[in-house]
Design a protein around this motif. Structure first.
Motif: not given
Length: 527
Positions: A439-467
């Motif tokens: 989302s936008a930040g509590s003090g400012g910034g613009e929304q960012v959207v990103k798509t991830y593919t998670v393979k079956g039977g696995t865990t994907l750990a990511v640094t999330p997108p930052v506005p």
């Protein structure tokens, strides 16, 4: 009013009661081709959230963040989303204390209550309901900070377009003392039944169940404790009063004389409803909040274990009449395995708490624990949670991860920072495609959207997108787009004086949409 319309209102009322925190209104008349077998998906029109008093430490600093995702339509216009201090003061309660008081003590208590009531009346009826945090619009979080030990419990409600998916995060930093650490929790919805595997009455632990009543009438709650041999004896866990719009913390060790390292807590209400959460503090590893486990089910996923976890303990309880024999697996970056520490099935007797130490099971890669019936075992519903430790020696920190359901439509977690946030996505069965919105930040910034593919039977750990242009904190919203079920969790990490402080919040579905059976109105009886 005819019977069809009355039935519709009854269904809507029942839905509100089942979710415990969401209310819907009867839909507008539908097309004549609709039937009672074709439910309409409508956004909720009211949500409730409860945040317990965060800490008793004068060194505590608590950040509250409130957020509603943008994009939900059909929820009306206007609305509000406010968190306000509970009307009654926080009380640290031992149920036997009242019996120990003299008549003089009780008279002083009554006098103090009278003085408080007079002061409240002098300030005006609306003074104590003044919101601490008010959300203005979907898509943009708001935050506020409270320092010290006098931060109260908060009671909140959201209406209109701010209700669907409304969430609030409470994050507390304590720099010293037994409760030192990073303590985080997603403020809870009120309900009538909660399970907390992973609590303790051991001498090295100070675990409190916080009961918060959002309503204008008193609630009465029961707290039952279960150890490795079954029910722990208690004379004071039944009939605990929770006054209207107040919060009551109950120290578990005052409910029983039995010291158990692994305890399952069951909170239920006789009358009214409460929000319930456990605050756990350990002598050498700090503390954190333990949220309620997902509803009992034969299979469970516990996501969000950090890759550098030095100790992981699984605690499981079977609330039904049948025993459970469980296969314990780890879904990691490359696939799902059975850890050596879980080579044998975990036997969980009915009504008894079982535990399994998994050690440093993640071996440097973030993962999720999966449990389900062992080969040939029966489908026995269980509740579960993990106790997770990072660091070694004097520089250790503890957090708890309850079992959580999949994100079916959408889930959101607030108070993410530019640094120190990690999002984990686990696809226990089939591969899945997931959209993540920062989302936008509590003090400012613009929304960012990103798509991830998670393979079956696995865990994907990511640094999330930052506005883009982030100021303040922001929210993450997870929406599955295709494939199998996805379970999600967010970790916050801060290093303080060499201690790897952290907290993990799971992301259950926000239940922002509900199914309301469509109906065809017949007004002929009114003619």
């Amino acid at each position: 009013m005819n019977r069809t319309t009355l039935s519709l209102i009854a269904v809507a009322t029942a839905l509100a009661a089942v979710t415990g925190f969401a209310a819907v209104s009867a839909p507008d008349p539908v097309d004549s081709t609709a039937t009672a077998k074709t439910p309409a998906r409508l956004p909720v029109e009211r949500s409730s959230l409860l945040c317990p008093a965060p800490s008793t430490s004068e060194l505590a600093e608590t950040v509250y963040t409130s957020f509603t995702p943008a994009g939900t339509t059909g929820a009306g216009t206007g609305g509000a989303a406010e968190l306000a201090p509970s009307a009654a003061p926080l009380t640290d309660t031992d149920p036997a204390d009242d019996e120990k008081k003299t008549d003089e003590d009780k008279a002083k208590d009554d006098e103090a209550k009278d003085d408080e009531a007079k002061a409240s009346a002098a300030d005006g009826a609306d003074a104590k309901a003044k919101p601490f945090l008010a959300l203005k619009e979907p898509g943009k979080p708001v935050s506020g900070t409270k320092k010290g030990a006098d931060a109260p419990a908060l009671v909140g409600a959201a209406t209109g377009p701010l209700a669907p998916g409304w969430t609030a995060q409470q994050t507390t930093t304590v720099t010293a003392g037994d409760s030192r650490g990073l303590l985080g929790m997603t403020c809870t919805a009120p309900g009538t039944d909660f399970w907390f595997p992973g609590a303790s009455t051991d001498k090295s632990r100070q675990d409190y169940v916080h009961l918060t009543n959002p309503d204008d009438t008193a609630a009465v709650a029961d707290i039952a404790l279960f150890g490795k041999e079954g029910t722990l004896k208690s004379d004071t866990g039944e009939g605990i009063p929770v006054p209207a719009r107040s919060s009551v913390p109950v120290l578990l060790s005052t409910l029983t004389g039995e010291a158990e390292p692994n305890v399952t807590v069951h909170v239920s209400t006789r009358t009214g409803r409460v929000g319930a959460v456990v605050n756990a503090t350990e002598e050498k590893t700090g503390g954190d909040w333990l949220a309620a486990s997902a509803d009992a089910a034969p299979r469970a996923v516990l996501p969000g274990i950090p890759g550098d976890a030095t100790s992981v303990r699984l605690v499981v309880f079977a609330p039904g009449e049948d025993d459970a024999e469980l296969k314990v697996q780890l879904a990691g970056k490359s696939g799902t395995i059975v850890p050596s520490s879980a080579a044998e099935p975990l036997n969980v007797k009915s009504g008894m708490t079982a535990s399994l130490d998994l050690g440093d099971v993640t071996k440097g890669e973030a993962g999720a624990v999966r449990i389900g019936p062992a080969e040939g075992g029966r489908e026995t519903p269980v509740v579960a949670a993990l106790r997770v430790v990072r660091g070694k020696g004097d520089n250790q920190e503890v957090a708890f991860i309850p079992a959580t359901g999949p994100v079916t439509e959408r889930a959101t977690v607030a108070d993410n920072r530019a640094k120190g946030s990690t999002l984990t996505l686990t696809a226990p069965e089939k591969s899945a495609k997931v959209k993540v919105t920062a989302s936008a930040g509590s003090g400012g910034g613009e929304q960012v959207v990103k798509t991830y593919t998670v393979k079956g039977g696995t865990t994907l750990a990511v640094t999330p997108p930052v506005p883009a242009g982030l100021k303040g904190s922001y929210a993450l919203t997870v929406e599955p787009e295709s494939g199998g079920p996805v379970h999600a969790a967010r970790a916050l990490a801060v290093t303080q004086d060499g201690v790897p402080m952290f907290t993990v919040q799971t992301l259950p579905d926000d239940r922002g949409m509900v199914s309301v059976p469509a109906t065809k109105e017949d007004l002929s009886v009114l003619k």
